[in-house]
Design a protein around this motif. Structure first.
Motif, PDB file in Angstrom:
ATOM      1  N   ASP A 119     -13.148  34.236  48.173  1.00 51.14           N
ATOM      2  CA  ASP A 119     -14.123  35.206  49.803  1.00 51.14           C
ATOM      3  C   ASP A 119     -12.931  36.374  49.322  1.00 51.14           C
ATOM      4  O   ASP A 119     -11.845  36.662  48.647  1.00 51.14           O
ATOM      5  CB  ASP A 119     -14.032  34.523  50.902  1.00 51.14           C
ATOM      6  CG  ASP A 119     -12.312  34.043  50.896  1.00 51.14           C
ATOM      7  OD1 ASP A 119     -10.973  34.243  50.674  1.00 51.14           O
ATOM      8  OD2 ASP A 119     -12.426  32.548  51.876  1.00 51.14           O
ATOM      9  N   ALA A 155     -18.835  25.094  47.147  1.00 53.84           N
ATOM     10  CA  ALA A 155     -18.091  26.442  47.820  1.00 53.84           C
ATOM     11  C   ALA A 155     -16.615  26.546  47.447  1.00 53.84           C
ATOM     12  O   ALA A 155     -16.070  26.812  47.390  1.00 53.84           O
ATOM     13  CB  ALA A 155     -18.364  27.503  48.358  1.00 53.84           C
ATOM     14  N   MET A 173     -13.850  38.786  43.781  1.00 52.46           N
ATOM     15  CA  MET A 173     -14.557  37.599  45.041  1.00 52.46           C
ATOM     16  C   MET A 173     -15.520  37.306  44.395  1.00 52.46           C
ATOM     17  O   MET A 173     -17.168  37.550  43.383  1.00 52.46           O
ATOM     18  CB  MET A 173     -16.007  39.129  46.570  1.00 52.46           C
ATOM     19  CG  MET A 173     -14.164  38.968  46.660  1.00 52.46           C
ATOM     20  SD  MET A 173     -15.035  40.374  49.113  1.00 52.46           S
ATOM     21  CE  MET A 173     -15.766  39.441  49.354  1.00 52.46           C
ATOM     22  N   TYR A 174     -16.494  36.155  44.738  1.00 51.93           N
ATOM     23  CA  TYR A 174     -17.239  35.329  43.966  1.00 51.93           C
ATOM     24  C   TYR A 174     -18.007  34.208  45.112  1.00 51.93           C
ATOM     25  O   TYR A 174     -17.074  33.259  45.763  1.00 51.93           O
ATOM     26  CB  TYR A 174     -16.494  33.894  43.208  1.00 51.93           C
ATOM     27  CG  TYR A 174     -17.868  33.902  41.540  1.00 51.93           C
ATOM     28  CD1 TYR A 174     -18.608  33.951  41.038  1.00 51.93           C
ATOM     29  CD2 TYR A 174     -17.626  32.544  42.251  1.00 51.93           C
ATOM     30  CE1 TYR A 174     -19.616  33.929  40.601  1.00 51.93           C
ATOM     31  CE2 TYR A 174     -18.633  31.566  41.234  1.00 51.93           C
ATOM     32  CZ  TYR A 174     -19.459  32.528  40.514  1.00 51.93           C
ATOM     33  OH  TYR A 174     -19.927  31.884  39.695  1.00 51.93           O
ATOM     34  N   ASP A 175     -18.857  33.702  45.242  1.00 57.33           N
ATOM     35  CA  ASP A 175     -19.757  33.410  45.644  1.00 57.33           C
ATOM     36  C   ASP A 175     -20.798  32.490  44.824  1.00 57.33           C
ATOM     37  O   ASP A 175     -21.504  32.408  44.216  1.00 57.33           O
ATOM     38  CB  ASP A 175     -21.834  33.831  46.873  1.00 57.33           C
ATOM     39  CG  ASP A 175     -21.764  33.264  47.589  1.00 57.33           C
ATOM     40  OD1 ASP A 175     -21.711  32.185  48.007  1.00 57.33           O
ATOM     41  OD2 ASP A 175     -23.020  34.089  48.087  1.00 57.33           O
ATOM     42  N   ASP A 197     -22.482  27.980  38.201  1.00 63.22           N
ATOM     43  CA  ASP A 197     -21.800  28.752  38.864  1.00 63.22           C
ATOM     44  C   ASP A 197     -20.322  28.108  39.544  1.00 63.22           C
ATOM     45  O   ASP A 197     -18.987  28.725  39.295  1.00 63.22           O
ATOM     46  CB  ASP A 197     -22.119  28.969  40.524  1.00 63.22           C
ATOM     47  CG  ASP A 197     -23.158  29.962  40.816  1.00 63.22           C
ATOM     48  OD1 ASP A 197     -23.896  30.167  40.061  1.00 63.22           O
ATOM     49  OD2 ASP A 197     -23.453  30.451  42.009  1.00 63.22           O
ATOM     50  N   SER A 207     -16.935  30.364  37.945  1.00 60.71           N
ATOM     51  CA  SER A 207     -16.302  31.161  38.338  1.00 60.71           C
ATOM     52  C   SER A 207     -15.346  31.778  37.985  1.00 60.71           C
ATOM     53  O   SER A 207     -14.896  31.196  36.537  1.00 60.71           O
ATOM     54  CB  SER A 207     -15.601  29.838  39.366  1.00 60.71           C
ATOM     55  OG  SER A 207     -14.392  30.472  39.711  1.00 60.71           O
ATOM     56  N   GLY A 259     -15.398  29.213  44.473  1.00 61.42           N
ATOM     57  CA  GLY A 259     -16.164  30.165  45.771  1.00 61.42           C
ATOM     58  C   GLY A 259     -14.645  31.239  46.292  1.00 61.42           C
ATOM     59  O   GLY A 259     -13.368  30.329  45.841  1.00 61.42           O
ATOM     60  N   THR A 293     -24.527  23.616  47.420  1.00 57.60           N
ATOM     61  CA  THR A 293     -23.717  24.886  47.447  1.00 57.60           C
ATOM     62  C   THR A 293     -21.922  23.756  47.970  1.00 57.60           C
ATOM     63  O   THR A 293     -20.996  24.757  47.964  1.00 57.60           O
ATOM     64  CB  THR A 293     -24.355  26.143  48.040  1.00 57.60           C
ATOM     65  OG1 THR A 293     -25.320  26.613  47.472  1.00 57.60           O
ATOM     66  CG2 THR A 293     -22.417  27.247  48.920  1.00 57.60           C
ATOM     67  N   LYS A 294     -21.959  23.307  49.529  1.00 57.15           N
ATOM     68  CA  LYS A 294     -20.777  23.292  50.225  1.00 57.15           C
ATOM     69  C   LYS A 294     -20.541  22.236  49.814  1.00 57.15           C
ATOM     70  O   LYS A 294     -19.192  22.198  49.631  1.00 57.15           O
ATOM     71  CB  LYS A 294     -22.195  22.202  51.695  1.00 57.15           C
ATOM     72  CG  LYS A 294     -22.231  23.420  52.306  1.00 57.15           C
ATOM     73  CD  LYS A 294     -22.553  23.007  53.401  1.00 57.15           C
ATOM     74  CE  LYS A 294     -23.410  23.456  55.001  1.00 57.15           C
ATOM     75  NZ  LYS A 294     -23.686  23.162  55.847  1.00 57.15           N
ATOM     76  N   ARG A 329     -22.771  29.175  43.969  1.00 56.39           N
ATOM     77  CA  ARG A 329     -23.705  28.770  44.708  1.00 56.39           C
ATOM     78  C   ARG A 329     -24.190  27.233  44.122  1.00 56.39           C
ATOM     79  O   ARG A 329     -23.198  27.191  43.313  1.00 56.39           O
ATOM     80  CB  ARG A 329     -24.968  29.344  44.358  1.00 56.39           C
ATOM     81  CG  ARG A 329     -25.226  30.605  44.687  1.00 56.39           C
ATOM     82  CD  ARG A 329     -25.015  30.926  46.477  1.00 56.39           C
ATOM     83  NE  ARG A 329     -26.252  30.615  47.584  1.00 56.39           N
ATOM     84  CZ  ARG A 329     -26.181  30.693  48.661  1.00 56.39           C
ATOM     85  NH1 ARG A 329     -24.987  30.638  49.748  1.00 56.39           N
ATOM     86  NH2 ARG A 329     -27.126  29.795  49.021  1.00 56.39           N
TER      87      ARG A 329
END
Length: 301
Positions: free
Chosen positions: A221, A215, A232-234, A270, A274, A219, A211-212, A236
């Protein structure tokens, strides 16, 4: 690749064409130089280094002869991961292995690496990859998403030849800087000689990212959503991409080699879902490149 209906006087396209022309001219000059070198020449020991003050436990002594491969390449690849347009960028080439070990095949996706452990058909050692920064003001698709700093991925690789025509390689790297996640690459290449000194290779690829590592690039925010117009999109981590690559290389003599390649990558999970990719980019990523490398030996007492 860039669309052919773009304006002929587009500054960015003109700059890319100029860079490509200059690179091809330089590569042609590099290819011409070795023709004056006897084909029977072998890599010469360029210099000798003193022995290190201590040995690392569990690893063979570094003393002896080593072969270094250095070079430069250039490739057309997506403007950023997930983009639909491409740009031309220079690519460095660097590997170190034990002198006298089996002739080294290098794939275009390989990180810079040092084969500290080199036994028979097995190699392993540290690996390093540089990930360029992503500037939001350079591409309209990134407006409002902010910058992502350059990342340095440090880790290791293992490589094995179950038969002399098949190379299996995996890398595991930890990011520092622009992302602080973990990246794993797995690839297989069938390596076949066509004629003397001319080799073709091809095989599948797979990439996994935590994830790190995902994102920062995919991602969105709340602040970025308001500034960019994207939802917005989280994002992973997980399976990041699958793909396939092929390369053709020609060894001019024991020191010099030139190559050309194409790599296709399909974003998954993901990353592919996105809104940056779905609305402004593409999950289909293609890279076309060329390069030249030179090998020489050095000795550690």
């Amino acid at each position: 690749m860039k669309h052919f209906d773009e304006p002929a006087l587009d500054p960015a396209a003109s700059a890319q064409q100029t860079m490509l022309t200059a690179f091809l001219a330089a590569l042609g000059a590099v290819m011409a130089i070795p023709l004056a070198i006897p084909q029977s020449a072998s890599a010469q020991t360029a210099f000798t280094l003193p022995a290190p003050p201590f040995d690392v436990p569990m690893l063979p002594s570094p003393s002896g002869n080593w072969t270094v491969m250095v070079g430069i390449g250039g490739e057309y690849r997506p403007d950023f991961v997930g983009a639909k347009n491409d740009k031309f960028v220079p690519i460095p080439i660097f590997t170190i292995r034990r002198a006298g070990s089996i002739d080294q095949f290098r794939g275009p996706r390989d990180s810079a690496s040092i084969a500290l452990l080199d036994v028979g058909n097995f190699r392993a050692g540290p690996a390093f990859k540089y990930v360029a920064s992503r500037k939001s003001d350079k591409y309209a698709e990134l407006t409002g998403l902010g910058d992502v700093k350059a990342a340095y991925e440090l880790g290791g690789f293992v490589e094995y030849y179950p038969v002399d025509w098949l190379r299996l390689r995996s890398e595991l790297r930890q990011g520092i800087g622009g992302h602080t996640g973990t990246v794993a690459d797995v690839s297989a290449d069938v390596v076949l000689p066509l004629i003397q000194r001319l080799t073709i290779s091809a095989g599948p690829r797979f990439t996994w990212k935590s994830t790190k590592a995902t994102a920062p690039y995919f991602g969105v925010d709340a602040a970025q959503a308001a500034a960019s117009g994207l939802s917005m999109y989280d994002a992973r981590g997980g399976a990041h991409s699958v793909g396939f690559g092929s390369q053709i290389s020609y060894r001019i003599n024991p020191q010099w080699e030139v190559h050309a390649y194409v790599e296709y990558e399909k974003l998954l999970g993901d990353a592919a879902d996105s809104p940056l990719v779905k609305l402004r980019g593409s999950s289909n990523q293609t890279t076309v490149g060329i390069g030249a490398s030179y090998s020489f030996d050095f000795r550690i007492r």
